[in-house]
Write a protein that holds these residues in place. Structure first.
Motif, PDB file in Angstrom:
ATOM      1  N   GLN A  57       0.804  -1.138   0.010  1.00 25.76           N
ATOM      2  CA  GLN A  57       0.010   0.111  -0.042  1.00 25.76           C
ATOM      3  C   GLN A  57       0.833   1.306  -0.100  1.00 25.76           C
ATOM      4  O   GLN A  57       0.774   2.146  -0.733  1.00 25.76           O
ATOM      5  CB  GLN A  57      -0.745   0.097   1.143  1.00 25.76           C
ATOM      6  CG  GLN A  57      -1.805   1.148   1.377  1.00 25.76           C
ATOM      7  CD  GLN A  57      -2.731   1.122   2.577  1.00 25.76           C
ATOM      8  OE1 GLN A  57      -3.007   0.174   3.070  1.00 25.76           O
ATOM      9  NE2 GLN A  57      -3.034   2.282   3.005  1.00 25.76           N
ATOM     10  N   GLU A  58       2.020   1.140   0.702  1.00 23.64           N
ATOM     11  CA  GLU A  58       2.763   2.448   1.057  1.00 23.64           C
ATOM     12  C   GLU A  58       3.622   2.647  -0.525  1.00 23.64           C
ATOM     13  O   GLU A  58       3.687   3.966  -0.843  1.00 23.64           O
ATOM     14  CB  GLU A  58       3.781   2.292   2.184  1.00 23.64           C
ATOM     15  CG  GLU A  58       3.304   2.272   3.410  1.00 23.64           C
ATOM     16  CD  GLU A  58       4.264   1.778   4.525  1.00 23.64           C
ATOM     17  OE1 GLU A  58       3.938   1.942   5.747  1.00 23.64           O
ATOM     18  OE2 GLU A  58       5.183   1.194   4.187  1.00 23.64           O
ATOM     19  N   LEU A  59       4.178   1.552  -1.097  1.00 21.83           N
ATOM     20  CA  LEU A  59       4.760   1.698  -2.400  1.00 21.83           C
ATOM     21  C   LEU A  59       3.586   2.233  -3.473  1.00 21.83           C
ATOM     22  O   LEU A  59       4.197   3.026  -4.236  1.00 21.83           O
ATOM     23  CB  LEU A  59       5.156   0.437  -2.893  1.00 21.83           C
ATOM     24  CG  LEU A  59       6.329  -0.205  -1.817  1.00 21.83           C
ATOM     25  CD1 LEU A  59       6.652  -1.793  -2.170  1.00 21.83           C
ATOM     26  CD2 LEU A  59       7.532   0.614  -1.944  1.00 21.83           C
ATOM     27  N   ALA A  60       2.664   1.747  -3.422  1.00 19.70           N
ATOM     28  CA  ALA A  60       1.580   2.196  -4.295  1.00 19.70           C
ATOM     29  C   ALA A  60       1.179   3.647  -4.120  1.00 19.70           C
ATOM     30  O   ALA A  60       1.238   4.510  -5.030  1.00 19.70           O
ATOM     31  CB  ALA A  60       0.181   1.482  -4.179  1.00 19.70           C
ATOM     32  N   GLU A  61       1.323   4.135  -2.992  1.00 21.97           N
ATOM     33  CA  GLU A  61       0.910   5.721  -2.935  1.00 21.97           C
ATOM     34  C   GLU A  61       2.182   6.401  -3.290  1.00 21.97           C
ATOM     35  O   GLU A  61       2.075   7.621  -3.789  1.00 21.97           O
ATOM     36  CB  GLU A  61       0.558   5.789  -1.256  1.00 21.97           C
ATOM     37  CG  GLU A  61       0.253   7.142  -0.985  1.00 21.97           C
ATOM     38  CD  GLU A  61      -0.452   7.412   0.425  1.00 21.97           C
ATOM     39  OE1 GLU A  61      -0.896   8.705   0.745  1.00 21.97           O
ATOM     40  OE2 GLU A  61      -0.326   6.326   1.256  1.00 21.97           O
TER      41      GLU A  61
END
Length: 414
Positions: A357-361
């Motif tokens: 999720q952090e990488l996608a953001e």
């Protein structure tokens, strides 16, 4: 609506979960479902295969919080005898040794390995990868005066960054991204695309065994969970699909919002705060993953007033739940710019891993920011009403996002 629903004698008819209505007005379709059935609606998938769609926020949260009642493995499905071998959604339900299909201790082992492999990526480096990839893509069209931000930018940027994390060159990452889109769309070429992805991942694993590197694949190979090739290969496909497709639509939908909504106009002159606000609002209003397949009732159970039988297929209505009037009582108004209680990344033990999720953001935010920095006067090339959504009940994204802008000089050297 169509024929009687196979899962319950109480449901006289069911909504077909495919067709043009998902392209034009899915929110209206969810409203009709709620009016007729409440928070849990009987639906029919391709070939009129029955399932239940959970569109109530509380009900979906309950399903995701109780894996003992709503299990993940499709071996429990009671409708296998109705499913043809060439069913277009087969890649989404077929049994495989992946984190998506596993349960209990096996799921915790696989999820732990994938989480650790993703968490090993340096977020500052990922941000640099995303900025560099965005600049390269913009260099490819910035000397003209128009572009399709869906095809030329949003659909390619996540694949380029994820490919870098896998240790792939941009060209191979682009090919894999196209195959992943074909598989997820569930059309006649879905099975062939899945086989191509599995073959390519198998070749990548073999290469990393011979020559490890600072990448996700090598970290998985070295993980104490000791994943074999039969686990590594399909789970790498799962990671790629879970990272590329939703991030593509998240980025594209955020760009659409910022180019069409006056509330975000300030961001076109460099205001950074609006980018994060737009990304959050998209997760509430136009979440990339609309519906997800799925869970299976582990026993006879009542949910949202509907009697589910053991083995019934339960679909996760993420978009419907996010727009549940009990959560967002004003139509078209998200619960709040800082509110992150959306279910867009799912919930519970099978939710999207926090590192993912952090990488996608990071990728989506960099994509918006770099584009607005490089092309500050970018604007839609067509009327808002001419934008078309992809005809998919699973993913929410545009067919194209045509824009115009003043040509600029490529940066080069990236």
């Amino acid at each position: 609506m169509s024929t009687p629903h196979g899962g319950s004698a109480a449901a006289p008819s069911a909504f077909r979960l495919y067709g043009p209505r998902f392209q034009t007005a899915p929110t209206e379709l969810y409203r009709q479902m709620r009016t007729r059935y409440g928070p849990v609606a009987p639906v029919l998938l391709d070939g009129d295969i029955p399932a239940w769609l959970v569109i109530g926020y509380r009900e979906l949260h309950y399903v995701l919080s109780h894996p003992d009642l709503f299990a993940r493995s499709s071996r429990r499905w009671n409708a296998w005898d109705r499913v043809p071998d060439d069913w277009p959604l087969m890649p989404m339900v077929m049994r495989s040794p992946t984190v998506l299909c596993s349960e209990g201790e096996e799921h915790r082992r696989l999820a732990g390995a994938l989480n650790d492999a993703l968490a090993g990526a340096d977020q500052h480096e990922v941000r640099q990868y995303a900025v560099q990839a965005a600049d390269r893509l913009i260099d490819g069209f910035c000397t003209g005066s128009k572009a399709d931000l869906r095809a030329d930018y949003a659909a390619r940027l996540p694949a380029m960054v994820l490919g870098r994390l896998y240790g792939l060159d941009p060209a191979r990452a682009d090919v894999l991204a196209d195959a992943m889109t074909t598989m997820i769309d569930g059309g006649p070429e879905a099975r062939r695309a899945q086989q191509f992805l599995l073959k390519t991942m198998g070749e990548l694993v073999a290469a990393r065994r011979q020559r490890p590197g600072p990448d996700v694949v090598s970290r998985l190979l070295a993980h104490p969970a000791d994943l074999g090739d039969q686990e590594l290969v399909p789970n790498l496909v799962v990671l790629l699909g879970g990272g590329h497709q939703p991030t593509t639509e998240w980025l594209g939908n955020a760009l659409r919002l910022m180019l069409t909504d006056d509330r975000f106009a300030a961001s076109l002159t460099g205001a950074r705060s609006s980018v994060r606000e737009a990304l959050t609002e998209v997760l509430w209003e136009d979440t990339p993953t609309q519906n997800y397949l799925g869970r299976y009732a582990a026993q006879d159970v009542e949910l949202g007033g509907q009697p589910l039988r053991a083995g019934d297929l339960v679909l996760l209505g993420l978009a419907g739940a996010n727009t549940d009037p009990r959560v967002s009582p004003c139509p078209g108004a998200s619960p709040g710019r800082g509110n992150q209680a959306y279910l867009s990344f799912s919930h519970g033990e099978h939710r999207c891993p926090y590192p993912a999720q952090e990488l996608a953001e990071i990728i989506a935010a960099a994509g918006v920011e770099v584009l607005l920095d490089r092309l500050p006067d970018v604007e839609l090339a067509v009327g808002v009403g001419e934008l078309q959504w992809r005809p998919s009940p699973w993913m929410r994204g545009l067919v194209a996002l045509p824009v115009t802008f003043t040509p600029v000089t490529p940066l080069g050297g990236q």
